[in-house]
Write an enzyme that holds these catalytic residues in place. Structure first.
Site, PDB file in Angstrom:
ATOM      1  N   HIS A 127       0.819  -1.227   0.000  1.00  0.00           N
ATOM      2  CA  HIS A 127       0.000   0.000   0.000  1.00  0.00           C
ATOM      3  C   HIS A 127       0.850   1.274   0.000  1.00  0.00           C
ATOM      4  O   HIS A 127       0.341   2.351  -0.294  1.00  0.00           O
ATOM      5  CB  HIS A 127      -0.987   0.005   1.180  1.00  0.00           C
ATOM      6  CG  HIS A 127      -0.388   0.247   2.528  1.00  0.00           C
ATOM      7  ND1 HIS A 127      -0.156  -0.769   3.429  1.00  0.00           N
ATOM      8  CD2 HIS A 127       0.012   1.381   3.133  1.00  0.00           C
ATOM      9  CE1 HIS A 127       0.346  -0.259   4.535  1.00  0.00           C
ATOM     10  NE2 HIS A 127       0.462   1.047   4.378  1.00  0.00           N
ATOM     11  N   ASP A 157       0.161  -7.706   1.443  1.00  0.00           N
ATOM     12  CA  ASP A 157       0.535  -6.296   1.554  1.00  0.00           C
ATOM     13  C   ASP A 157       2.052  -6.109   1.595  1.00  0.00           C
ATOM     14  O   ASP A 157       2.581  -5.348   2.393  1.00  0.00           O
ATOM     15  CB  ASP A 157      -0.112  -5.641   2.775  1.00  0.00           C
ATOM     16  CG  ASP A 157      -0.061  -4.110   2.698  1.00  0.00           C
ATOM     17  OD1 ASP A 157       0.065  -3.586   1.574  1.00  0.00           O
ATOM     18  OD2 ASP A 157      -0.124  -3.453   3.758  1.00  0.00           O
ATOM     19  N   SER A 234       4.629   2.728   7.906  1.00  0.00           N
ATOM     20  CA  SER A 234       4.314   1.564   7.084  1.00  0.00           C
ATOM     21  C   SER A 234       5.502   1.151   6.229  1.00  0.00           C
ATOM     22  O   SER A 234       6.107   1.967   5.541  1.00  0.00           O
ATOM     23  CB  SER A 234       3.134   1.869   6.158  1.00  0.00           C
ATOM     24  OG  SER A 234       1.937   1.804   6.873  1.00  0.00           O
TER      25      SER A 234
END
Length: 381
Positions: A127, A157, A234
């Protein structure tokens, strides 16, 4: 007469003093306790000369931080923003810097990544780089590189990037299967564009699913920690107290958009399996067991008539799949794979996700109260 009286008084005083001194000598506790009603009575409760356990708190995180921070990079992306009214990626809104409700202008996003190899392969979250037209990587020493997206896997992911060069500071790998609840960890990344930020916490849980990736064929078996992670973290590193890579930070549990107490990381053993495939083939060559499954709980166990309350129940078999071919049956309860206990669906997904197509795994099941071990040769999905 006066001398006799004084002699009697003196003798009485001396006798009283002797009597009081003798009583206090015979009863020392009475004297101590009478000093004050509020005076504390201190005793030594225990004394133990045993050496402190390894990694006992407090200990120093400096060495782990020194090892980890150079291996974590800042990722900047340019994403062509969808026009107003079109679908947008919620991950980009949550973790990036752009406004998803903009009117079609390119938007900047940001995140973190970790050097996977010393020759320029970097692991991050899918992402972070999804739909990016340009990706730029900034190292701790402020060098910048244009990065190529080698491949991605939406269902875990994960993504792998590549920059040109050699001698980059890749981390050693921990064994995430052996990580334990209560173990100290560090989260390293770039929250809110604050580069090279380190936070500390403990492993709060393992094998955690938060339904982030949409279910179905998604692999969610996160390491849950209470190390502070925020937008921009992230794709960054979760490292153990020795500075080894333990996972890739991916998500936070929040009602506000910022850290609220828990964060989630993809275990490094799963990361390595997927990243190796992406580097070699450009995509993840996933093996499938070929089952529809659900978690066992106390009520379901009672319905099935078994005396265990943890495991994974096979609901249906995929026609022609690995499980059907091996002889597994509906209502078999998977309790272990390759002698590793299986207590939940995420744990089973992680174990199978680490295997390769063509591998044979031993699936231990409870079949109507009887323990059965079934060898299963995994097929590609």
């Amino acid at each position: 007469m006066v001398k006799q009286t004084l002699s009697l008084i003196a003798a009485g005083i001396v006798g009283g003093l002797i009597t009081l001194g003798g009583y206090q000598w015979l009863h020392p506790a009475s004297s101590a306790s009478s000093l004050s009603e509020s005076a504390p009575y201190a005793v030594q409760a225990s004394y133990n000369r045993a050496p402190a356990k390894a990694n006992a708190v407090p200990f120093d995180f400096k060495s782990a931080a020194v090892q980890a921070t150079p291996a974590v990079v800042h990722i900047s992306t340019t994403v062509a923003q969808p026009a107003r009214g079109q679908a947008y990626d919620p991950f980009e809104f949550f973790f990036g810097e752009g406004n998803p409700f903009g009117g079609g202008q390119p938007q900047a996003g940001s995140g973190s990544g970790v050097f996977y190899t010393s020759d320029g392969y970097i692991v991050t979250n899918n992402h972070v780089v999804a739909s990016a037209s340009e990706v730029e990587v900034t190292l701790q020493d402020n060098r910048t590189f244009k990065a190529e997206v080698v491949g991605t896997d939406e269902k875990s992911d994960l993504a792998v990037l590549k920059i040109e060069g050699t001698g980059f500071p890749a981390l050693d790998f921990a064994d995430s299967d052996e990580a334990e609840i209560g173990e100290w960890v560090l989260a390293v990344g770039n929250p809110f564009n604050l580069t090279s930020t380190v936070t500390a916490g403990i492993i709060s849980a393992k094998g955690r699913s938060i339904n982030l990736l949409g279910g179905g064929r998604a692999i969610e078996s996160f390491i849950q920690t209470d190390a502070a992670v925020n937008p921009g973290n992230s794709g960054g590193a979760l490292v153990d107290a020795q500075g080894r890579l333990l996972g890739i930070n991916t998500a936070i549990a929040t009602r506000t958009g910022v850290f609220s107490g828990y964060s989630f990381a993809i275990p490094v053993n799963l990361v390595r399996r997927i990243a190796d495939d992406i580097i070699e083939y450009g995509s993840f060559k996933r093996a499938y067991l070929g089952v529809e499954i659900s978690d066992l709980d106390a009520d379901y166990a009672k319905e099935l008539g078994v005396d265990i309350t943890q495991g994974v129940v096979i609901e249906t078999l995929v026609d022609g799949g690995s499980a059907q071919f091996a002889g597994l049956q509906p209502q078999d309860i998977i309790t272990a794979v390759n002698q590793r206990p299986v207590r939940s669906v995420p744990e089973l997904q992680e174990i199978v996700g680490q295997a390769k197509a063509g591998d044979t795994i031993t699936v231990e099941v409870n079949r109507k109260g009887q323990a059965v071990a079934v060898p299963v040769r995994l097929k590609a999905g």
